[in-house]
Design a protein around this motif. Structure first.
Motif, mmCIF file in Angstrom:
data_model
loop_
_atom_site.group_PDB
_atom_site.id
_atom_site.type_symbol
_atom_site.label_atom_id
_atom_site.label_comp_id
_atom_site.label_asym_id
_atom_site.label_seq_id
_atom_site.Cartn_x
_atom_site.Cartn_y
_atom_site.Cartn_z
ATOM 1 N N LEU A 109 -15.552 -13.623 10.422
ATOM 2 C CA LEU A 109 -15.023 -12.266 10.614
ATOM 3 C C LEU A 109 -16.021 -11.454 11.422
ATOM 4 C CD1 LEU A 109 -13.307 -9.702 10.030
ATOM 5 C CD2 LEU A 109 -14.523 -9.522 7.831
ATOM 6 N N LEU A 110 -15.598 -10.961 12.578
ATOM 7 C CA LEU A 110 -16.420 -9.988 13.291
ATOM 8 C C LEU A 110 -16.101 -8.634 12.666
ATOM 9 C CD1 LEU A 110 -18.438 -9.139 15.363
ATOM 10 C CD2 LEU A 110 -16.724 -9.321 17.131
ATOM 11 N N ALA A 111 -16.960 -8.221 11.735
ATOM 12 C CA ALA A 111 -16.705 -7.013 10.943
ATOM 13 C C ALA A 111 -17.171 -5.787 11.718
ATOM 14 C CB ALA A 111 -17.425 -7.119 9.595
ATOM 15 N N ASN A 112 -16.709 -5.700 12.939
ATOM 16 C CA ASN A 112 -17.165 -4.651 13.839
ATOM 17 C C ASN A 112 -16.157 -4.557 14.985
ATOM 18 O OD1 ASN A 112 -18.830 -2.694 14.858
ATOM 19 N ND2 ASN A 112 -20.481 -4.080 15.456
ATOM 20 N N GLU A 113 -16.116 -3.392 15.624
ATOM 21 C CA GLU A 113 -15.178 -3.211 16.720
ATOM 22 C C GLU A 113 -15.775 -3.769 18.012
ATOM 23 O OE1 GLU A 113 -15.233 -1.494 14.094
ATOM 24 O OE2 GLU A 113 -13.087 -1.417 13.704
ATOM 25 N N VAL A 114 -14.917 -4.382 18.838
ATOM 26 C CA VAL A 114 -15.394 -4.938 20.094
ATOM 27 C C VAL A 114 -14.285 -4.822 21.141
ATOM 28 C CG1 VAL A 114 -14.763 -7.293 19.401
ATOM 29 C CG2 VAL A 114 -16.470 -6.989 21.143
ATOM 30 N N LEU A 115 -14.689 -4.446 22.355
ATOM 31 C CA LEU A 115 -13.706 -4.313 23.433
ATOM 32 C C LEU A 115 -13.719 -5.513 24.368
ATOM 33 C CD1 LEU A 115 -14.084 -0.510 24.004
ATOM 34 C CD2 LEU A 115 -12.005 -1.692 23.288
ATOM 35 N N ASP A 116 -14.912 -6.116 24.561
ATOM 36 C CA ASP A 116 -14.979 -7.306 25.408
ATOM 37 C C ASP A 116 -14.796 -8.537 24.523
ATOM 38 O OD1 ASP A 116 -15.386 -9.329 27.102
ATOM 39 O OD2 ASP A 116 -17.451 -8.838 27.620
ATOM 40 N N THR A 117 -13.554 -9.004 24.449
ATOM 41 C CA THR A 117 -13.209 -10.098 23.538
ATOM 42 C C THR A 117 -13.118 -11.447 24.245
ATOM 43 O OG1 THR A 117 -10.950 -9.447 23.931
ATOM 44 C CG2 THR A 117 -11.922 -8.693 21.866
ATOM 45 N N THR A 118 -13.451 -11.477 25.546
ATOM 46 C CA THR A 118 -13.212 -12.710 26.317
ATOM 47 C C THR A 118 -13.963 -13.899 25.727
ATOM 48 O OG1 THR A 118 -14.916 -11.927 27.814
ATOM 49 C CG2 THR A 118 -12.644 -11.628 28.530
ATOM 50 N N ARG A 119 -15.192 -13.668 25.228
ATOM 51 C CA ARG A 119 -15.967 -14.791 24.673
ATOM 52 C C ARG A 119 -15.399 -15.226 23.316
ATOM 53 N NH1 ARG A 119 -21.245 -11.526 25.030
ATOM 54 N NH2 ARG A 119 -22.277 -13.130 23.802
ATOM 55 N N LEU A 120 -14.789 -14.290 22.590
ATOM 56 C CA LEU A 120 -14.293 -14.618 21.246
ATOM 57 C C LEU A 120 -13.103 -15.573 21.290
ATOM 58 C CD1 LEU A 120 -14.421 -11.169 19.431
ATOM 59 C CD2 LEU A 120 -15.993 -13.099 19.188
ATOM 60 N N GLY A 121 -12.213 -15.329 22.268
ATOM 61 C CA GLY A 121 -11.003 -16.149 22.371
ATOM 62 C C GLY A 121 -11.307 -17.611 22.659
ATOM 63 N N LYS A 122 -12.504 -17.891 23.173
ATOM 64 C CA LYS A 122 -12.847 -19.264 23.572
ATOM 65 C C LYS A 122 -13.530 -20.055 22.456
ATOM 66 C CE LYS A 122 -13.793 -17.766 28.319
ATOM 67 N NZ LYS A 122 -14.865 -17.005 28.942
ATOM 68 N N THR B 186 -8.800 -1.448 20.607
ATOM 69 C CA THR B 186 -9.399 -2.674 20.041
ATOM 70 C C THR B 186 -8.312 -3.687 19.677
ATOM 71 O OG1 THR B 186 -9.654 -1.450 17.945
ATOM 72 C CG2 THR B 186 -11.638 -1.785 19.288
ATOM 73 N N VAL B 187 -7.132 -3.217 19.287
ATOM 74 C CA VAL B 187 -6.009 -4.141 19.027
ATOM 75 C C VAL B 187 -5.610 -4.829 20.335
ATOM 76 C CG1 VAL B 187 -3.554 -4.278 18.429
ATOM 77 C CG2 VAL B 187 -5.107 -2.916 17.014
ATOM 78 N N GLN B 188 -5.476 -4.018 21.390
ATOM 79 C CA GLN B 188 -5.087 -4.600 22.686
ATOM 80 C C GLN B 188 -6.153 -5.571 23.199
ATOM 81 O OE1 GLN B 188 -3.936 -0.897 24.236
ATOM 82 N NE2 GLN B 188 -1.813 -1.323 23.676
ATOM 83 N N ALA B 189 -7.415 -5.226 22.998
ATOM 84 C CA ALA B 189 -8.502 -6.111 23.446
ATOM 85 C C ALA B 189 -8.444 -7.439 22.689
ATOM 86 C CB ALA B 189 -9.854 -5.436 23.223
ATOM 87 N N ALA B 190 -8.183 -7.379 21.382
ATOM 88 C CA ALA B 190 -8.085 -8.617 20.596
ATOM 89 C C ALA B 190 -6.963 -9.485 21.157
ATOM 90 C CB ALA B 190 -7.836 -8.288 19.123
ATOM 91 N N SER B 191 -5.834 -8.865 21.389
ATOM 92 C CA SER B 191 -4.675 -9.610 21.867
ATOM 93 C C SER B 191 -4.937 -10.214 23.252
ATOM 94 C CB SER B 191 -3.467 -8.657 21.897
ATOM 95 O OG SER B 191 -2.454 -9.190 22.677
ATOM 96 N N SER B 192 -5.454 -9.406 24.164
ATOM 97 C CA SER B 192 -5.631 -9.927 25.537
ATOM 98 C C SER B 192 -6.789 -10.913 25.619
ATOM 99 C CB SER B 192 -5.809 -8.785 26.538
ATOM 100 O OG SER B 192 -6.948 -8.050 26.189
ATOM 101 N N GLY B 193 -7.738 -10.871 24.684
ATOM 102 C CA GLY B 193 -8.877 -11.797 24.707
ATOM 103 C C GLY B 193 -8.583 -13.131 24.041
ATOM 104 N N GLY B 194 -7.386 -13.291 23.497
ATOM 105 C CA GLY B 194 -7.033 -14.574 22.888
ATOM 106 C C GLY B 194 -7.406 -14.692 21.424
ATOM 107 N N VAL B 195 -7.765 -13.559 20.790
ATOM 108 C CA VAL B 195 -8.012 -13.558 19.341
ATOM 109 C C VAL B 195 -6.650 -13.586 18.653
ATOM 110 C CG1 VAL B 195 -8.874 -12.108 17.438
ATOM 111 C CG2 VAL B 195 -10.205 -12.311 19.562
ATOM 112 N N ARG B 196 -6.560 -14.302 17.536
ATOM 113 C CA ARG B 196 -5.236 -14.407 16.896
ATOM 114 C C ARG B 196 -5.112 -13.619 15.589
ATOM 115 N NH1 ARG B 196 -5.139 -19.639 19.257
ATOM 116 N NH2 ARG B 196 -5.969 -20.682 17.433
ATOM 117 N N GLU B 197 -6.263 -13.314 14.946
ATOM 118 C CA GLU B 197 -6.184 -12.678 13.625
ATOM 119 C C GLU B 197 -7.078 -11.434 13.584
ATOM 120 O OE1 GLU B 197 -5.461 -15.871 10.364
ATOM 121 O OE2 GLU B 197 -7.130 -16.593 11.574
#
Ligand code: PLP
Length: 328
Positions: free
Chosen positions: A79-92, A106-117
């Motif tokens: 769990l990344l228990a923190n807000e993040v806008l650059d999610t590109t590394r997380l999705g990978k 932050t919701v949109q960033a999660a979605s566009s970065g490939g985070v699922r949960e």
């Protein structure tokens, strides 16, 4: 190797005390009841010891911590228990990745970065991150509309966690969790993620406690009467002695100072700490070259200053672990 051979300042961890702290937490909050926060120790070798006592889910505060944990094979449930806008590394990442969100961005960033949960991060009284309780259900709907799975809520009661007065800590935690459990009823999901070392016993509302400092502890937390002992110190060398005071080589570039001055194990009185120097009034005569154990007031920033932590049994260095989750 002996501690006398280490270059100072050096981060020292007592192996036996660390093991006791991990065991105490595992007995109090077994398995998924505790989601250890790696922000305090930033060390995958230490996280592996947490896995050995049954804690396999983890919290991180930075993308670098998430990456390092996944690369070390510790990515069962991060769990990344923190807000993040650059999610590109997380999705990978080759890991189960959940991210805290508290805004449309932050919701949109999660979605566009490939985070699922995601977890909906709710403001429960600490003026830091967290959506307002009233807006949380709308944010959860937005997340679901973008295909994200909402695992539940998070609400960090950081304004209560360090209070000396246990009753004040308890009542403020109760107020905070009252907010969080109500929001959870509206948002749904399995998880209510909250808490930390100072509230690990008090917070009976969260389904999982995000405790970090308990493994190593610090001077500030040691005053709260918790069942964890100080495992960490900074080994320093006396580099100068003058009438009435002496100076050691552990300054504020090796010690987190935001919770106040450190203490010195031998009972010497700290006068002040500057960049590379710690001036103190000796409780007994000291000479140039003597070694001291300096006890940090705040563990998280202290650890972040050091590239290695040396795990010791008395004067024997058993292992030297890279503090490999540092950086961003
Ligand atoms: C989001 C979050 N959860 C939990 C914690 C708890 O950490 P600790 O156990 O060190 O109090 C922190 C500490 O800063 C935090 O930022």
């Amino acid at each position: 190797m002996k501690t006398a051979e280490l270059q100072t300042p050096a981060l020292i961890v007592s192996s036996a005390i660390l093991d006791r702290n991990l065991k105490t937490m595992a007995e109090a909050l077994p398995g998924g009841r505790c989601r250890p926060h790696v922000k305090a120790h930033k060390t995958t070798e230490l996280a592996k010891r947490q896995v050995e006592v049954g804690h396999v889910t983890f919290c991180c505060a930075t993308v670098k911590e998430m990456e390092g944990m996944a690369a070390a094979g510790l990515g069962e449930d991060l769990l990344l228990a923190n807000e993040v806008l650059d999610t590109t590394r997380l999705g990978k990442l080759d890991a189960r990745v959940t991210v805290a969100v508290d805004s449309d961005e932050t919701v949109q960033a999660a979605s566009s970065g490939g985070v699922r949960e995601v977890l909906i991060d709710v403001n429960v009284g600490l003026p830091r991150c967290g959506v307002s309780p009233e807006d949380a259900p709308r944010l959860a709907d937005l997340a679901r509309s973008l295909g994200l799975s909402v695992r539940g809520v998070m609400g960090y009661e950081g304004h209560a966690i360090g209070l000396d007065d246990e009753e004040a800590r308890r009542s403020l935690t109760e107020e905070a969790m009252d907010i969080l459990t109500k929001v959870h009823g509206e948002v749904g999901g399995d998880l209510i993620s909250a808490g930390g070392t100072g509230t690990f016993r008090i917070n009976t509302w969260a389904t999982e406690i995000q405790a970090g400092s308990y493994a190593l502890m610090d001077v500030a937390y040691a005053k709260l009467g918790l069942p964890f002992e100080l495992a960490v110190s900074v080994l320093a060398t006396v580099i100068s002695v003058s009438p009435g005071y002496a100076v050691a080589d552990a300054g504020l570039k090796s010690l987190g100072m935001d919770h106040g001055n450190p203490e010195i194990d031998e009972g010497h009185q700290v006068m002040f700490v500057s960049d590379e120097h710690l001036s103190f009034m000796p409780s007994a005569p000291v000479k140039v070259g003597d070694r001291l154990r300096v006890l940090p007031a705040h563990v998280d920033p202290t650890v972040a200053y050091h590239s290695h932590m040396h795990v010791v049994d008395g004067e024997d260095v058993l292992e030297s672990w890279g503090v490999d989750l540092r950086g961003w």
